[in-house]
Motif scaffolding. Structure first.
Motif, PDB file in Angstrom:
ATOM      1  N   THR A 185      38.862  44.527  40.786  1.00  0.00           N
ATOM      2  CA  THR A 185      40.252  45.584  40.845  1.00  0.00           C
ATOM      3  C   THR A 185      39.781  45.836  41.897  1.00  0.00           C
ATOM      4  OG1 THR A 185      39.185  46.938  38.777  1.00  0.00           O
ATOM      5  CG2 THR A 185      40.012  44.621  38.002  1.00  0.00           C
ATOM      6  N   SER A 186      39.400  46.750  42.339  1.00  0.00           N
ATOM      7  CA  SER A 186      39.572  47.968  43.615  1.00  0.00           C
ATOM      8  C   SER A 186      39.517  47.223  44.700  1.00  0.00           C
ATOM      9  CB  SER A 186      37.456  48.684  43.272  1.00  0.00           C
ATOM     10  OG  SER A 186      36.819  47.925  43.729  1.00  0.00           O
TER      11      SER A 186
ATOM     12  N   TRP B  57      30.921  41.303  50.432  1.00  0.00           N
ATOM     13  CA  TRP B  57      31.018  42.081  51.100  1.00  0.00           C
ATOM     14  C   TRP B  57      30.615  43.422  50.682  1.00  0.00           C
ATOM     15  CZ3 TRP B  57      33.997  38.752  53.875  1.00  0.00           C
ATOM     16  CH2 TRP B  57      34.757  38.441  52.999  1.00  0.00           C
ATOM     17  N   ASP B  58      29.954  43.580  50.014  1.00  0.00           N
ATOM     18  CA  ASP B  58      28.858  45.419  49.357  1.00  0.00           C
ATOM     19  C   ASP B  58      26.903  44.902  49.622  1.00  0.00           C
ATOM     20  OD1 ASP B  58      28.818  43.959  46.934  1.00  0.00           O
ATOM     21  OD2 ASP B  58      29.953  45.111  45.907  1.00  0.00           O
TER      22      ASP B  58
ATOM     23  N   THR C 179      34.781  48.152  41.645  1.00  0.00           N
ATOM     24  CA  THR C 179      34.935  48.117  40.185  1.00  0.00           C
ATOM     25  C   THR C 179      35.157  46.424  39.742  1.00  0.00           C
ATOM     26  OG1 THR C 179      36.515  50.274  40.227  1.00  0.00           O
ATOM     27  CG2 THR C 179      36.866  48.900  38.178  1.00  0.00           C
ATOM     28  N   VAL C 180      34.575  46.034  38.698  1.00  0.00           N
ATOM     29  CA  VAL C 180      34.562  45.195  38.917  1.00  0.00           C
ATOM     30  C   VAL C 180      34.563  44.512  36.777  1.00  0.00           C
ATOM     31  CG1 VAL C 180      32.860  42.581  38.405  1.00  0.00           C
ATOM     32  CG2 VAL C 180      32.953  43.992  40.019  1.00  0.00           C
ATOM     33  N   GLU C 181      35.776  44.233  36.983  1.00  0.00           N
ATOM     34  CA  GLU C 181      35.840  43.132  35.451  1.00  0.00           C
ATOM     35  C   GLU C 181      35.458  42.335  34.781  1.00  0.00           C
ATOM     36  OE1 GLU C 181      40.193  43.396  34.603  1.00  0.00           O
ATOM     37  OE2 GLU C 181      40.121  45.853  34.476  1.00  0.00           O
TER      38      GLU C 181
ATOM     39  N   GLN D 127      26.348  45.807  33.836  1.00  0.00           N
ATOM     40  CA  GLN D 127      27.102  46.866  34.433  1.00  0.00           C
ATOM     41  C   GLN D 127      27.571  45.484  35.279  1.00  0.00           C
ATOM     42  OE1 GLN D 127      24.549  49.240  36.842  1.00  0.00           O
ATOM     43  NE2 GLN D 127      26.082  50.515  36.725  1.00  0.00           N
ATOM     44  N   PRO D 128      29.358  45.544  35.051  1.00  0.00           N
ATOM     45  CA  PRO D 128      30.307  44.423  35.910  1.00  0.00           C
ATOM     46  C   PRO D 128      29.649  44.972  37.203  1.00  0.00           C
ATOM     47  CG  PRO D 128      30.670  44.387  33.416  1.00  0.00           C
ATOM     48  CD  PRO D 128      29.434  45.387  33.713  1.00  0.00           C
TER      49      PRO D 128
END
Length: 387
Positions: free
Chosen positions: A241-242, A336-337, A256-258, A328-329
């Motif tokens: 979401t980011s 990418w990370d 940030t992940v949902e 911990q999403p």
């Protein structure tokens, strides 16, 4: 230096995501039929000679096929260090079980024919069964857990943490959806092993392989559909979401992940990826029909296509996620990370472009030399051979 500048960081990340998939698929396509034959061994061979026929179809090639597994582990270690650290810690029990089962395979091959005792040889045949069936099942269970998200956390030092004790971790891996994925994997590789035996043997061994393989193919087809439906309507997906720079630093906590929605959103965003499950279903169906019809070369090729489609569908559905976290999403690992540095990926790509063609050429030459069927007469002619 010019080439280094041409290959951007984000491009290399995608390339190594693809190459990791290629290595895993290569392992499934080659060592997959080895595991399938091992799992079928006690059932396709009723006499010692028949079992030796089945063993001799894979005995000369299994070590070379397992190179794909080693290359896949090496690629994870070098190209995706966080993935290596998190997955090998979280799936430690599964990894130990797989390695323990795989160790039985070379030992079984080497020691089975050292004694004439029927009990001795039967015991090693069941060891080879375990060495084939257990990894095939566990790999599917692992994939099922990855699709649901693995319960890990990352602290500020990016150290992975897994809550719970030994029993809770083990029971957590053996959840219903993961077991269903395990059945998909096992039945698919049983079908693949049967397709290989159909090509490489004749007589009763071939007939039994066709009968068992056609049933395994139907099970794989049905369970793959059920797993897809369950994934679509019963399991939450993961969404970033980011804004995550594709060429940014390898720190999962920057995003940030949902844990919401559905994995099927990937098919709305990228409709072309639907080709993967279609190929998976078509390949399994055609391989099953080929086994029932008694076709040989085409059956093995269709089986390979089915495996390619099934494994590809998992990777394409999850992209850009590699290992999502249910605990911990925001710690979920993505393309990418969670990669190595730009320079490391570039150097590895150069090495891969040099050595992969050599490996493929040598593998093709080995299969050409070993082309042909293994018969009962072949193994009885040398009753004290290694296999």
């Amino acid at each position: 230096m010019i080439l280094y500048e041409l290959f951007s960081f984000d491009f290399l990340r995608v390339v190594w995501w693809i190459l990791l998939g290629v290595l895993l698929i290569g392992f499934a396509l080659t060592d997959g039929f080895d595991m399938g034959v091992g799992a079928l061994l006690p059932f396709v061979g009723k006499t010692d000679s028949e079992r030796r026929v089945a063993i001799n179809t894979i005995g000369p090639v299994w070590e070379g096929n397992q190179v794909w597994f080693i290359l896949g582990g090496g690629a994870i270690f070098a190209a995706w260090p966080p993935l290596y650290a998190v997955s090998f810690s979280g799936f430690y029990l599964a990894m130990f079980l797989v390695l323990a089962a795989l160790i039985l395979r070379p030992v079984g091959f080497k020691y089975r024919s050292k004694r004439e005792s029927a009990a001795w040889r039967n015991g090693w045949d069941w060891a080879l069964f375990v060495g084939g069936a257990v990894p095939a099942l566990v790999f599917g269970v692992a994939v099922g857990n990855v699709l649901q998200g693995v319960p890990f956390e990352l602290n500020d030092m990016l150290m992975p943490l897994y809550p719970g004790n030994f029993i809770m971790k083990l029971l957590g891996l053996l959840n219903p959806y993961a077991l269903l994925a395990g059945v998909v994997s096992l039945s698919m590789l049983l079908m693949h092993g049967a397709a290989w035996l159909t090509l490489k043997t004749e007589g009763p061994v071939q007939e039994r392989a066709r009968a068992i393989g056609s049933v395994a193919g139907m099970v794989a087809f049905i369970t793959y559909i059920l797993a897809g439906i369950w994934l679509a309507f019963g399991i939450k997906g993961y969404q970033i979401t980011s804004v995550v720079p594709a060429d940014g630093p390898s720190n999962p906590l920057f995003s940030t992940v949902e844990h919401s929605g559905s994995w099927m959103q990937a098919y709305a965003d990228r409709p072309w990826i639907a080709i993967a499950p279609i190929l998976g279903l078509a390949g399994i169906a055609l391989a099953t029909m080929g086994l029932r019809a008694g076709r040989e070369v085409s059956t093995l090729l269709w089986s390979k296509l089915g495996i390619f489609g099934v494994i590809s569908s998992v990777g394409l559905t999850m992209f850009p996620f590699i290992l999502p976290s249910s605990k911990q999403p925001d710690a979920s690992l993505t393309v990418w990370d969670s990669s190595s540095s730009h320079q490391t990926l570039f150097v590895m790509l150069v090495c891969a472009l040099i050595f992969m063609p050599i490996i493929l050429a040598y593998t093709a030459w080995v299969y050409k030399v070993l082309w042909g069927k293994v018969t009962v007469e072949d193994v009885e002619r040398d009753s004290h051979s290694v296999y």
